[in-house]
Design a protein around this motif. Structure first.
Motif, PDB file in Angstrom:
ATOM      1  N   ASN A 190       0.835  -1.206   0.000  1.00 49.25           N
ATOM      2  CA  ASN A 190       0.000   0.000   0.000  1.00 49.25           C
ATOM      3  C   ASN A 190       0.869   1.255   0.000  1.00 49.25           C
ATOM      4  N   VAL A 191       2.013   1.191   0.683  1.00 49.87           N
ATOM      5  CA  VAL A 191       2.939   2.325   0.681  1.00 49.87           C
ATOM      6  C   VAL A 191       3.492   2.516  -0.727  1.00 49.87           C
ATOM      7  N   LEU A 192       3.911   1.422  -1.357  1.00 50.71           N
ATOM      8  CA  LEU A 192       4.464   1.504  -2.706  1.00 50.71           C
ATOM      9  C   LEU A 192       3.440   2.015  -3.718  1.00 50.71           C
ATOM     10  N   LYS A 193       2.167   1.699  -3.496  1.00 50.12           N
ATOM     11  CA  LYS A 193       1.109   2.178  -4.390  1.00 50.12           C
ATOM     12  C   LYS A 193       0.712   3.619  -4.074  1.00 50.12           C
ATOM     13  N   GLY A 194       1.218   4.191  -2.989  1.00 51.68           N
ATOM     14  CA  GLY A 194       0.905   5.566  -2.629  1.00 51.68           C
ATOM     15  C   GLY A 194      -0.373   5.718  -1.821  1.00 51.68           C
ATOM     16  N   GLU A 195      -0.948   4.605  -1.375  1.00 51.61           N
ATOM     17  CA  GLU A 195      -2.182   4.659  -0.588  1.00 51.61           C
ATOM     18  C   GLU A 195      -1.908   4.887   0.900  1.00 51.61           C
ATOM     19  N   MET A 196      -0.687   4.604   1.318  1.00 53.26           N
ATOM     20  CA  MET A 196      -0.281   4.797   2.711  1.00 53.26           C
ATOM     21  C   MET A 196       1.118   5.398   2.719  1.00 53.26           C
ATOM     22  N   SER A 197       1.493   5.961   3.870  1.00 57.20           N
ATOM     23  CA  SER A 197       2.865   6.412   4.066  1.00 57.20           C
ATOM     24  C   SER A 197       3.504   5.492   5.103  1.00 57.20           C
ATOM     25  N   LEU A 198       4.802   5.646   5.311  1.00 58.09           N
ATOM     26  CA  LEU A 198       5.451   4.825   6.334  1.00 58.09           C
ATOM     27  C   LEU A 198       4.990   5.236   7.724  1.00 58.09           C
ATOM     28  N   VAL A 199       4.827   6.546   7.939  1.00 56.47           N
ATOM     29  CA  VAL A 199       4.439   7.049   9.257  1.00 56.47           C
ATOM     30  C   VAL A 199       3.169   7.884   9.122  1.00 56.47           C
ATOM     31  N   GLY A 200       2.242   7.671  10.019  1.00 60.07           N
ATOM     32  CA  GLY A 200       1.000   8.442  10.026  1.00 60.07           C
ATOM     33  C   GLY A 200      -0.054   7.720  10.840  1.00 60.07           C
ATOM     34  N   PRO A 201      -1.075   8.418  11.255  1.00 53.27           N
ATOM     35  CA  PRO A 201      -2.124   7.791  12.065  1.00 53.27           C
ATOM     36  C   PRO A 201      -2.869   6.731  11.268  1.00 53.27           C
ATOM     37  N   ARG A 202      -3.421   5.772  11.981  1.00 51.98           N
ATOM     38  CA  ARG A 202      -4.176   4.702  11.353  1.00 51.98           C
ATOM     39  C   ARG A 202      -5.616   4.789  11.821  1.00 51.98           C
ATOM     40  N   PRO A 203      -6.509   5.201  10.941  1.00 50.72           N
ATOM     41  CA  PRO A 203      -7.910   5.337  11.346  1.00 50.72           C
ATOM     42  C   PRO A 203      -8.492   4.019  11.853  1.00 50.72           C
ATOM     43  N   ARG A 204      -9.169   4.090  12.974  1.00 46.11           N
ATOM     44  CA  ARG A 204      -9.835   2.920  13.541  1.00 46.11           C
ATOM     45  C   ARG A 204     -11.040   3.409  14.321  1.00 46.11           C
ATOM     46  N   GLU A 205     -12.053   2.601  14.312  1.00 48.53           N
ATOM     47  CA  GLU A 205     -13.263   2.915  15.071  1.00 48.53           C
ATOM     48  C   GLU A 205     -13.755   4.334  14.763  1.00 48.53           C
ATOM     49  N   VAL A 206     -13.767   4.677  13.478  1.00 48.03           N
ATOM     50  CA  VAL A 206     -14.094   6.039  13.022  1.00 48.03           C
ATOM     51  C   VAL A 206     -15.455   6.498  13.526  1.00 48.03           C
ATOM     52  N   GLU A 207     -16.386   5.577  13.668  1.00 54.48           N
ATOM     53  CA  GLU A 207     -17.724   5.970  14.133  1.00 54.48           C
ATOM     54  C   GLU A 207     -17.697   6.554  15.542  1.00 54.48           C
ATOM     55  N   GLN A 208     -16.610   6.314  16.295  1.00 54.83           N
ATOM     56  CA  GLN A 208     -16.498   6.853  17.652  1.00 54.83           C
ATOM     57  C   GLN A 208     -15.827   8.229  17.676  1.00 54.83           C
ATOM     58  N   TYR A 209     -15.299   8.688  16.547  1.00 53.12           N
ATOM     59  CA  TYR A 209     -14.554   9.942  16.509  1.00 53.12           C
ATOM     60  C   TYR A 209     -15.441  11.136  16.810  1.00 53.12           C
ATOM     61  N   THR A 210     -14.874  12.075  17.552  1.00 54.84           N
ATOM     62  CA  THR A 210     -15.509  13.386  17.700  1.00 54.84           C
ATOM     63  C   THR A 210     -15.126  14.204  16.464  1.00 54.84           C
ATOM     64  N   ASP A 211     -15.734  15.356  16.295  1.00 53.90           N
ATOM     65  CA  ASP A 211     -15.369  16.217  15.165  1.00 53.90           C
ATOM     66  C   ASP A 211     -13.884  16.560  15.219  1.00 53.90           C
ATOM     67  N   TYR A 212     -13.368  16.811  16.411  1.00 55.93           N
ATOM     68  CA  TYR A 212     -11.947  17.133  16.585  1.00 55.93           C
ATOM     69  C   TYR A 212     -11.070  15.964  16.138  1.00 55.93           C
ATOM     70  N   GLU A 213     -11.431  14.735  16.509  1.00 58.73           N
ATOM     71  CA  GLU A 213     -10.640  13.554  16.173  1.00 58.73           C
ATOM     72  C   GLU A 213     -10.686  13.229  14.678  1.00 58.73           C
ATOM     73  N   ARG A 214     -11.700  13.688  13.986  1.00 56.38           N
ATOM     74  CA  ARG A 214     -11.824  13.417  12.549  1.00 56.38           C
ATOM     75  C   ARG A 214     -10.718  14.101  11.740  1.00 56.38           C
ATOM     76  N   GLN A 215      -9.953  14.984  12.376  1.00 57.51           N
ATOM     77  CA  GLN A 215      -8.812  15.619  11.710  1.00 57.51           C
ATOM     78  C   GLN A 215      -7.866  14.580  11.125  1.00 57.51           C
ATOM     79  N   GLN A 216      -7.732  13.475  11.831  1.00 59.94           N
ATOM     80  CA  GLN A 216      -6.746  12.494  11.395  1.00 59.94           C
ATOM     81  C   GLN A 216      -7.119  11.848  10.070  1.00 59.94           C
ATOM     82  N   LEU A 217      -8.362  11.994   9.639  1.00 58.26           N
ATOM     83  CA  LEU A 217      -8.773  11.436   8.353  1.00 58.26           C
ATOM     84  C   LEU A 217      -8.277  12.287   7.185  1.00 58.26           C
ATOM     85  N   ARG A 218      -7.730  13.462   7.485  1.00 55.19           N
ATOM     86  CA  ARG A 218      -7.232  14.369   6.443  1.00 55.19           C
ATOM     87  C   ARG A 218      -5.804  14.061   6.024  1.00 55.19           C
TER      88      ARG A 218
END
Length: 102
Positions: free
Chosen positions: A18-46
């Motif tokens: 996925n990193v080689l395809k450009g879909e992921m980077s080596l370092v960065g947050p990993r979205p999980r349990e997105v339905e539990q995110y507050t509006d503030y926590e949704r920043q990590q989806l950017r």
């Protein structure tokens, strides 16, 4: 074999494609349990998700509460830099060699 891969974190290696395809980077947050995110926590989806992050290198990471997990991801986004990425890459390598994957 599966337990060894999980304990060392080597079960994440297929995600290098996925990193080689450009879909992921080596370092960065990993979205999980997105339905539990507050509006503030949704920043990590950017930002592009990564193979490793602050949560991945925490001792007893699986015991961390969800809120702390989110704090660590948002801390990474706020402080993101080339040097921080390298620090997390080295910490991840050390955790793999010490078998701190659980």
């Amino acid at each position: 074999m599966g337990r060894f891969l999980r304990k060392t974190g080597l079960d994440e290696l297929p995600q290098l494609f996925n990193v080689l395809k450009g879909e992921m980077s080596l370092v960065g947050p990993r979205p999980r349990e997105v339905e539990q995110y507050t509006d503030y926590e949704r920043q990590q989806l950017r930002v592009t998700p990564g193979l490793t992050c602050w949560w991945q290198v925490q001792p007893h990471r699986n015991d961390l509460p969800f809120e702390r997990w989110m704090e660590l991801d948002l801390e990474y986004i706020r402080d993101q830099s080339f040097l921080l990425d390298w620090k997390l890459i080295f910490k991840t390598a050390a955790a793999v060699f010490r078998m701190h994957g659980s």
